[in-house]
Structures are given as C-alpha cells and as structure tokens.
Motif scaffolding. Structure first.
Motif, mmCIF file in Angstrom:
data_model
loop_
_atom_site.group_PDB
_atom_site.id
_atom_site.type_symbol
_atom_site.label_atom_id
_atom_site.label_comp_id
_atom_site.label_asym_id
_atom_site.label_seq_id
_atom_site.Cartn_x
_atom_site.Cartn_y
_atom_site.Cartn_z
ATOM 1 N N UNK A 1 8.928 -4.923 -4.139
ATOM 2 C CA UNK A 1 9.465 -6.286 -4.156
ATOM 3 C C UNK A 1 10.682 -6.422 -3.242
ATOM 4 N N UNK A 2 11.549 -5.427 -3.275
ATOM 5 C CA UNK A 2 12.773 -5.517 -2.456
ATOM 6 C C UNK A 2 12.456 -5.389 -0.968
ATOM 7 N N UNK A 3 11.514 -4.506 -0.623
ATOM 8 C CA UNK A 3 11.181 -4.367 0.808
ATOM 9 C C UNK A 3 10.436 -5.604 1.305
ATOM 10 N N UNK A 4 9.578 -6.159 0.453
ATOM 11 C CA UNK A 4 8.919 -7.420 0.844
ATOM 12 C C UNK A 4 9.967 -8.503 1.096
ATOM 13 N N UNK A 5 10.984 -8.534 0.243
ATOM 14 C CA UNK A 5 12.047 -9.529 0.413
ATOM 15 C C UNK A 5 12.836 -9.251 1.698
ATOM 16 N N UNK A 6 13.108 -7.981 1.961
ATOM 17 C CA UNK A 6 13.782 -7.616 3.219
ATOM 18 C C UNK A 6 12.978 -8.117 4.422
ATOM 19 N N UNK B 1 0.824 -1.221 0.000
ATOM 20 C CA UNK B 1 0.000 0.000 0.000
ATOM 21 C C UNK B 1 0.852 1.262 0.000
ATOM 22 N N UNK B 2 1.927 1.242 0.778
ATOM 23 C CA UNK B 2 2.692 2.477 0.959
ATOM 24 C C UNK B 2 3.734 2.701 -0.139
ATOM 25 N N UNK B 3 3.830 1.777 -1.083
ATOM 26 C CA UNK B 3 4.757 1.984 -2.198
ATOM 27 C C UNK B 3 3.958 2.056 -3.512
ATOM 28 N N UNK B 4 3.654 0.899 -4.066
ATOM 29 C CA UNK B 4 2.991 0.847 -5.380
ATOM 30 C C UNK B 4 1.615 1.524 -5.360
ATOM 31 N N UNK C 1 18.985 -2.959 -2.886
ATOM 32 C CA UNK C 1 18.148 -2.922 -4.089
ATOM 33 C C UNK C 1 16.936 -2.018 -3.892
ATOM 34 N N UNK C 2 16.362 -2.056 -2.699
ATOM 35 C CA UNK C 2 15.218 -1.175 -2.413
ATOM 36 C C UNK C 2 15.631 0.287 -2.566
ATOM 37 N N UNK D 1 11.387 -1.114 8.468
ATOM 38 C CA UNK D 1 10.457 -0.003 8.720
ATOM 39 C C UNK D 1 11.054 1.317 8.233
ATOM 40 N N UNK D 2 12.350 1.483 8.450
ATOM 41 C CA UNK D 2 13.004 2.712 8.001
ATOM 42 C C UNK D 2 12.939 2.835 6.476
ATOM 43 N N UNK D 3 13.269 1.765 5.772
ATOM 44 C CA UNK D 3 13.273 1.839 4.301
ATOM 45 C C UNK D 3 11.859 2.104 3.784
ATOM 46 N N UNK D 4 10.880 1.470 4.412
ATOM 47 C CA UNK D 4 9.497 1.702 3.981
ATOM 48 C C UNK D 4 9.105 3.167 4.204
ATOM 49 N N UNK D 5 9.436 3.700 5.371
ATOM 50 C CA UNK D 5 9.166 5.122 5.638
ATOM 51 C C UNK D 5 9.884 6.003 4.613
ATOM 52 N N UNK D 6 11.131 5.640 4.327
ATOM 53 C CA UNK D 6 11.946 6.440 3.411
ATOM 54 C C UNK D 6 11.342 6.444 2.004
#
Lengths: 213, 103
Positions: free
Chosen positions: A108-113, A75-78, A163-164, B51-56
């Motif tokens: 995709x990269x954050x999901x993988x993280x 939700x918070x990206x795409x 990658x993210x 969480x940081x990368x998502x916020x960023x």
C-alpha cells in the motif's frame, strides 16, 4: 448443524476486472482475491458480524484496488510473500499472518509512493508545457513557472516512503520474532551483524542501510 | 533524506522550485538535496526511489524467507521471465539434488 443463512455455503461471481481469478491471499479477517487488474476483498459473515448477532449476516465483497496481480508492486510484495509461504515449510517462529500484514503495508505504501511520484511528474510536465515559451520583456521574465504545493507533495512522498520502510521492518519482525520499531535500520544492521554475521542478509542491510536514512 | 526532512538540524532537505540559472540562462526543474550535497531532479528521483524501495522490500522478503525455511533444503529459483499476469520473480523449491538421491 446450523441452519442459519450466514452459515450456509456461498458462491460469488466477480464480474469486474479482466480474466480469471489468479490468486487468493489471506488478509487478516478477510480474503483478497486477485485478477490481473483488480483486487477484491471478501469478508465472511463472521468478519462482518463477529458477535453473531445477525443470523442473516451477509458475505461482503468489495473492490479494493484498481491494481491487480499484474501490477509489479503487488506481485513483488504481497504475492511474492504469499507464494513463498505456500511453497515452503517455515520455522515455528515465523508469524505468517504478520508476514502478510507487513507485506500488505509495504504494498500500500509503495503504491502510494508511485501515485505521488506520478502526480509530481505530471504536474511538472504540465507546468513545463504551460511555460514552454517564457514571456521575456526587455530583461524581465514576466511570468516564471511555479509548482504550487511542491513542498507538500515532496513531504507526502517521503512520508509514504518512510511508511513503506516501517512495514518492511515488520517483515523482518514477522520472520525472526523481532520487535524493531520504525525504520531504524542501523539497529537491524547491528543485530544482523551480531546474529547472522557474514550472511547475504547481513550484507544486504549493511549495503542498503545508508541509502534509507 | 527523509530524516533531514522530518528532523532538520545541521543538515536539512533543501527543496527548490523551478529556478533560473544565470550562467546557462536556462530554467531548471525543481530539485532537492541534503545541505552540502549536489541537487537532484525531484521528478527523476521520486521514480528512482520507488524502484529502490520495491527492490529493497522484495529483497527482504526473499532473504528472510530463504533463511527461515526448515525440514527440507530449499533453493531459490528465479522465474524467467516472470509471467506478465503475475510478475512474481522468485520461487522456493525443494533442492532437486536430494530428490534424485545425489545429496
């Protein structure tokens, strides 16, 4: 008017997943369809058979992810990027396709993280439970806990994180027509301080850049 | 951290498996740190980094979009609370003050 089957109208029913379709997003040659807990990719006959060799080329629907619109990373990206692109008018220099491409890469990269982070935590939990009572004989601990593959897991995590951040630089490129490669945010910081000095955006990168090295 | 892992030089990313701390006689969970920095628990750090990368990334999308709109003055609003079925947190709206003739 064409009478080839591939050119006829289509309808599809997505039985998997929960509830109704919530949102559809362009994804290059495909279309992503989201339910709350699923993401499907729909490929048109033109995407499946771009050379138009098969008059019966099918539509293809595939379930690409167990994460749907209800997932915070999705939700918070795409979906955030998609919503903005639909809500507002943007300057001609904004490359909408590349915005979405970069946002999908981030997703995709954050999901993988997160998947690797959960894997690391699960493995540490498992080891701690297994070695809850250390076997102490005299002054010798006969079996001490070991996380086999810790370095490898940490490396995979950091690679996905990198990658993210690379894809995130792609978001800036797509919005501003820039060509920053890799997660070189010191260059982005310098460009922002020169071009958009004093803006919230410049300050945002200035503050966060040291944390993403 | 990722630089020190990928390109170890004077400073490297030091990763330490479960270890025994003599002073406290306790087993420590795996840690990592850049040479010279205090160690952090990997288990906690990886969650915080996500969480940081998502916020960023979300912040980048919001800021880039906010700066590149045209034709109308847009304002950024926060969806409070975000919908659970699709927790998008921000929206761009045409500034209502121009719609009511106040601008």
């Amino acid at each position: 008017m064409s009478d080839r089957p591939r050119d006829s109208a289509m309808s599809l029913e997505l039985a998997e997943g929960t509830g109704p379709i919530l949102v559809m997003c362009p994804a290059g040659d495909a279309l992503e369809i989201y339910k709350v807990d699923r993401c499907f990719e729909v490929l048109s006959p033109d995407s499946v058979d771009p050379k138009q060799t098969d008059p019966n080329a099918p539509w293809i629907v595939r379930h690409v992810s167990g994460f749907g619109a209800g997932n915070d990373i999705v939700a918070r990206t795409v979906l955030q990027a998609n919503a903005f692109l639909k809500e507002a008018t943007f300057k001609d220099t904004v490359d909408r396709e590349k915005v979405m491409e970069a946002a999908r890469g981030c997703r995709n990269s954050i999901l993988e993280c997160r998947r690797i982070a959960e894997e690391i935590n699960a493995e540490i939990d498992r080891i701690v439970r297994k070695y809850r009572f250390l076997n102490l004989r005299g002054n010798v601990i006969t079996s001490f806990p070991v996380y086999e593959g810790l370095h490898e897991a940490a490396g995979r995590f950091l690679l996905s994180a990198k990658q993210a951040l690379q894809h995130a630089a792609g978001i800036i490129n797509a919005f501003f027509g820039q060509v920053f490669t890799g997660p070189h945010y010191h260059k982005i910081r310098d460009w922002l301080n020169k071009t958009f000095s004093g803006t919230g955006f410049a300050k945002f990168i200035e503050v966060n850049e040291p944390r993403i090295k | 951290m990722r630089n020190c892992f990928e390109h170890p030089g004077e400073k490297t990313l030091e990763i330490r498996d479960f270890y025994w701390e003599a002073e406290t006689r306790k087993t420590h969970l795996p840690t990592w740190n850049i040479t010279g920095d205090p160690p952090g628990a990997i288990a906690k750090d990886v969650v915080a980094i996500v969480e940081f990368i998502l916020d960023f990334v979300e912040g980048l999308i919001v800021l880039c979009a906010g700066m590149q709109t045209e034709h109308f003055p847009y304002i950024l609003t926060r969806n409070e609370p975000p919908k659970t079925e699709m927790p998008i947190r921000y929206a761009l709206r045409i500034d209502p003050s121009i719609l009511s003739g106040k601008a």
